[in-house]
Design an enzyme around this catalytic site. Structure first.
Site, PDB file in Angstrom:
ATOM      1  N   ARG A  72     -45.293-151.100  35.865  1.00 39.31           N
ATOM      2  CA  ARG A  72     -44.413-150.258  35.063  1.00 39.31           C
ATOM      3  C   ARG A  72     -45.199-149.655  33.890  1.00 39.31           C
ATOM      4  O   ARG A  72     -46.130-150.275  33.360  1.00 39.31           O
ATOM      5  CB  ARG A  72     -43.219-151.089  34.535  1.00 39.31           C
ATOM      6  CG  ARG A  72     -42.177-151.375  35.592  1.00 39.31           C
ATOM      7  CD  ARG A  72     -41.550-150.103  36.145  1.00 39.31           C
ATOM      8  NE  ARG A  72     -40.672-149.472  35.194  1.00 39.31           N
ATOM      9  CZ  ARG A  72     -39.339-149.530  35.247  1.00 39.31           C
ATOM     10  NH1 ARG A  72     -38.739-150.162  36.226  1.00 39.31           N
ATOM     11  NH2 ARG A  72     -38.597-148.934  34.344  1.00 39.31           N
ATOM     12  N   LYS A  95     -48.360-152.599  27.905  1.00 40.41           N
ATOM     13  CA  LYS A  95     -49.313-152.766  29.014  1.00 40.41           C
ATOM     14  C   LYS A  95     -50.562-151.884  28.820  1.00 40.41           C
ATOM     15  O   LYS A  95     -51.558-152.042  29.500  1.00 40.41           O
ATOM     16  CB  LYS A  95     -48.634-152.442  30.346  1.00 40.41           C
ATOM     17  CG  LYS A  95     -47.508-153.441  30.713  1.00 40.41           C
ATOM     18  CD  LYS A  95     -46.814-153.036  32.000  1.00 40.41           C
ATOM     19  CE  LYS A  95     -45.582-153.857  32.337  1.00 40.41           C
ATOM     20  NZ  LYS A  95     -45.899-155.185  32.889  1.00 40.41           N
ATOM     21  N   HIS A 120     -38.551-164.320  31.121  1.00 40.68           N
ATOM     22  CA  HIS A 120     -39.625-163.470  31.657  1.00 40.68           C
ATOM     23  C   HIS A 120     -40.223-162.515  30.636  1.00 40.68           C
ATOM     24  O   HIS A 120     -41.041-161.671  31.007  1.00 40.68           O
ATOM     25  CB  HIS A 120     -39.126-162.633  32.832  1.00 40.68           C
ATOM     26  CG  HIS A 120     -38.798-163.426  34.052  1.00 40.68           C
ATOM     27  ND1 HIS A 120     -39.704-163.684  35.044  1.00 40.68           N
ATOM     28  CD2 HIS A 120     -37.649-164.025  34.421  1.00 40.68           C
ATOM     29  CE1 HIS A 120     -39.118-164.399  35.995  1.00 40.68           C
ATOM     30  NE2 HIS A 120     -37.870-164.628  35.647  1.00 40.68           N
ATOM     31  N   LYS A 156     -52.174-160.307  42.934  1.00 39.35           N
ATOM     32  CA  LYS A 156     -52.259-159.571  44.203  1.00 39.35           C
ATOM     33  C   LYS A 156     -53.604-158.869  44.329  1.00 39.35           C
ATOM     34  O   LYS A 156     -54.224-158.849  45.400  1.00 39.35           O
ATOM     35  CB  LYS A 156     -51.126-158.527  44.288  1.00 39.35           C
ATOM     36  CG  LYS A 156     -49.734-159.149  44.355  1.00 39.35           C
ATOM     37  CD  LYS A 156     -48.620-158.163  43.979  1.00 39.35           C
ATOM     38  CE  LYS A 156     -47.351-158.929  43.623  1.00 39.35           C
ATOM     39  NZ  LYS A 156     -46.323-158.091  42.952  1.00 39.35           N
TER      40      LYS A 156
END
Ligand code: 26V
Length: 809
Positions: free
Chosen positions: A547, A552, A355, A658
């Protein structure tokens, strides 16, 4: 009790549970009493389904999939259970009979937050899909007494609070007092028949793993799946000895040494904890699960040499990797199989998903620690390694560096066991979680393994369950879909494609837009109530929720916010597209840079939100305590989905799915599943910007100079000066000097390289938003393209290509 317009059988069940189980007069029931009673009424129906499904599988000796995961981020259960049982209406009536809404009750249910982030939530979506597809399946994990910490914000800073989610018990677990397995630790190993033969392990201690089941219902039929969680319990004789001698304090302390194994989830997804307790947790749940699987297999088949035909065991990342050695130990030492047979079974049984490519997140354990905690497993891993390296040497005779890179033991410093290598060698299939990520695995960190076993490596792009992330989270949109394209999408998300033509239908777009507007208004009201921040539901809701991690790049988002802030102040008379920038996410408690980013977001928010010059045009809010339930409120209210990781760093992302499923447009880099989302929705319906993976690699190779980029870009320089100079921290002007200096000098994730394109792309976003019809059309096309991102598709693919399991009877 009020008048009961609809006195359904469920209402009667609820009244009965109030009286018989909760112990309260129905007329005096509080919302949490009612929650308890409604949950118990649903629970008894799940119980019957569980008994029927497991009996059917036992009878059929069905081939099963076993999903081993250290984390399951289940969130709340009631809404999902009611939907699966078709009891949403009756439950609403039962609540109404007490002058409450179902939402009032649900708000009192704590999240089961037994996970950190993407990996844990993926495991929960997968269980939902395994049930939906009727796969004979078990998830196995740990029943942490304390889940993911709760986050509050004090003075702009993250504060962590314990999450005692089991404090008042949970109606959703089924304790199985008869299902318990001994898990042993430490001690020494004896070889009565010589070094190659079965060994006798004399452990220094033993802890009991006790089973607690959560029922995972299908939304389509009566089948269920099981999530079996293990709690660590001291063996009974331990308490007795100390109690007999009268030393209660010592007895308690002794007991704790065993039971602490299942106390708390490690809340770090950045760097491995490297702590003995974490290793004990990993072995604890893996060993208990494998013992459980073998016992079930023996009961059904009476022999173990066909184990791989009856069960597929999946490793969710390397956290259960020690299972490879544990299964070998069980087969060799407890069931007397010969090595070659045991190894063939093991390899045919396990599969493994990676992952993350982040080198610092790859698990390794010091050999000395393994030696002291799991001495027999160390011997087994040494032998696996020996035979593997002999085989590998035949591929590249004389290439010692190749063998050193492949070895299960890293010998470069303190000797360490490489858990990813153990997982690969012990598995017949290995996958990444998006097309790009799987490609990068075989090109980079696992390239030597791919050279030996190219056929073992494959891709399984992630997905999310449309039950929770569309039907439950966004009931108004779900109802509009039912009305416009029929209900088939609920079983087959590919049918969302039927929406595409409606993107050009003005009346449809209008209704679609009105639902988004209502979702935004509801979120705004909640944030007004909870944070005291007024938000304008007509502004563009720009959402980055995940997170907090440097890769990110929440900080890149902040650079854009500050850019916009300074631009509005400089040109107040221009017509600006109103924007609300929403952030949410937790930082690992030890991750200083991530915590600084949270503080900066708050500092920027407090300056921006109080500056009348930008009022009505720009607002910033940080929604505390991000988790499954907060996500369910945020996803349906987003216009814009921020997926802006440095290309090549985000394995997949699932929040991107999502958000798009709820009609948000993505602004994102060419990374992870963004690439496949772009292919699914079309280039015109997504905003992709920035360097691509090979360009990122090239920049780094050439010697990246972020300072030169800033020097050449006056606006960027201004933004950095504003942050570094204390515009947002006037009480402590130097607060972000270090952060800015590190951007100018290192900028490991290339924020400055992507800044200009990001800001330009945000301007294109603004332009589109001013044309409501054009925006809504693209939003509709995003929903229409989300069929492939159902976890049903992902799980069907695993079932066919990796696990070879089929729907049960
Ligand atoms: C990392 C570590 C590091 C070592 C110790 C414990 C620990 C626990 C969790 C993690 C998290 C990294 C793995 C993870 O969550 N990856 C995310 O997986 C998602 C599902 O595949 C994927 O969508 C995200 O892109 C990826 O970051």
């Amino acid at each position: 009790m009020n008048d009961t317009p609809n006195r359904t059988p469920l209402t009667a069940d609820v009244e009965r549970h109030l009286l018989d189980s909760v112990g309260v007069a129905p007329a005096e029931a509080s919302p949490s009493d009612l929650l308890q009673a409604v949950s118990l009424a649903a629970r008894e129906q799940l119980s019957r389904r569980w008994v029927a499904s497991t009996a059917a599988d036992r009878h059929a000796k069905a081939r099963r999939v076993v999903y081993l995961s250290m984390e399951f981020l289940m969130g709340r259960t009631l809404g999902n259970a009611l939907a699966a049982l078709g009891l949403e209406g009756p439950a609403a009536d039962a609540a109404q009979a007490h002058a409450r809404t179902l939402e009032d009750l649900q708000a009192h249910e704590p999240d089961a937050a037994l996970g950190n982030g993407g990996l844990g939530r993926l495991a929960a979506c997968f269980l939902d899909s395994m049930a939906a597809l009727g796969l004979p399946s078990f998830g196995y994990g740990i029943r942490y007494e304390f889940g993911m910490f709760a986050q509050s914000i004090q003075g702009g800073r993250q504060v962590e609070h314990p999450d005692p989610w089991l404090e008042n018990g949970t109606p959703w677990e089924f304790p199985r007092p008869d299902v318990a397995w001994p898990v042993r630790f430490g001690g020494w190993v004896e070889h009565p028949q010589g070094p190659g033969g079965p060994a006798v392990w004399h452990p220094a201690g033993t802890v009991n793993a006790k089973a607690y089941d959560m029922v995972v219902p299908s939304h389509h039929d009566e089948r269920v799946s099981t999530l079996r969680l293990w709690r660590a319990a001291a063996p009974a004789h331990i308490d007795l000895t100390a109690f007999n001698s009268g030393d209660y304090a010592r007895a308690a302390e002794f007991k704790n040494q065993f039971e602490n194994i299942s106390w708390v989830l490690y809340p770090n997804d950045s760097t491995p904890a490297g702590r003995e307790l974490r290793l004990r947790q990993e072995y604890f749940f893996t060993s208990a699960s494998l013992q459980d699987v073998l016992a079930r297999h023996m009961a059904e088949h009476g022999r173990l040499d066909n184990l791989h035909e009856a069960v597929a065991i999946h490793l969710n990342d390397t956290h259960p990797a020690i299972g490879v050695a544990e299964l070998m130990r069980l087969l060799l030492d407890e069931h007397a199989l010969p090595w070659a047979r045991a190894w063939a079974i093991t390899q045919a049984t396990f599969s493994y998903t990676n992952h993350t490519l982040m080198p610092e997140a790859l698990e390794t354990w010091p050999v000395g620690l393994i030696q002291s905690v799991l001495p027999r497993h160390l011997e087994i891993v040494y032998r696996i390694n020996h035979e593997f390296l002999l085989q590998a040497a035949r591929h590249r005779p004389g290439d010692n560096a190749f063998l050193q890179r492949l070895s299960l033991i890293d010998e470069s410093g303190e000797r360490r066991m490489r858990m990813a290598h153990l997982s690969i060698v012990g598995s017949h299939k290995i996958n990444g979680v998006s097309a790009l990520h799987s490609q990068l695995l075989v090109n980079t960190i696992f390239s030597d393994f791919a050279a030996i076993w190219p056929e073992r490596f494959t891709n399984m792009t992630n997905g999310v369950t449309p039950r929770r992330w569309l039907a439950q989270a966004n009931p108004a949109l779900a109802a509009l879909l039912d009305e416009s394209i029929g209900t088939a999408w609920r079983r087959d998300l590919d049918r969302l494609a039927d929406l595409a033509p409606l993107a050009d239908d003005a009346a449809f777009r209008e209704r679609f837009g009105a639902i988004k507007r209502a979702n935004k208004a509801r979120l705004a009201a909640r944030l007004q109530r909870e944070l005291g921040v007024p938000l304008d539901p007509d502004s563009l809701f720009d959402v980055q929720v995940k997170r907090i991690h440097e890769y990110k790049r929440q900080l890149l988002n902040v650079l854009h916010v500050v850019t916009r802030y300074l631009a509005i102040i400089a040109e107040p008379q221009r017509s600006w597209v109103p924007r609300t920038v929403l952030f949410a996410g937790k930082a690992a408690s030890s991750y200083v840079a991530a915590k600084t980013i949270i503080r900066l977001i708050h500092d920027v928010a407090s300056v921006v939100n109080h500056d009348l010059r930008v009022a009505g045009r720009l607002a910033v809010a940080f929604v505390p305590n991000y988790g499954v339930s907060v996500a369910e409120a945020l996803m349906p209210a987003a216009d814009l989905s921020e997926q802006i990781s440095t290309a090549g760093t985000e394995a997949s992302g699932t929040g991107n799915m999502k958000l798009a499923l709820n009609g948000a447009l993505t602004i994102g880099t060419d990374d992870g599943a963004n690439i496949e989302i772009r292919e699914a929705v079309g280039d015109d319906n997504i905003f992709i910007f920035g360097l691509r993976t090979p360009e990122v690699e090239a920049r780094r190779r050439e010697g990246y100079r972020p300072g030169q980029i800033a020097a050449a870009h006056p606006t960027l320089q201004q933004v950095l000066d504003a942050i570094g100079g204390g515009l947002f921290s006037p009480d402590e002007p130097g607060r972000y000097r270090g952060l800015v200096d590190s951007l100018l000098q290192v900028d490991h994730y290339l924020l400055l390289a992507d800044y200009a394109d990001y800001v330009a792309t945000q301007q294109r976003v603004d332009a589109l938003f001013t044309d409501a019809a054009a925006w809504q059309a693209k939003a509709v096309r995003n929903v229409a393209g989300m069929g492939p991102f159902s976890s049903d598709r992902t799980i069907a693919q695993y079932a066919r290509e990796v696990w070879r399991v089929q729907r049960g009877g």
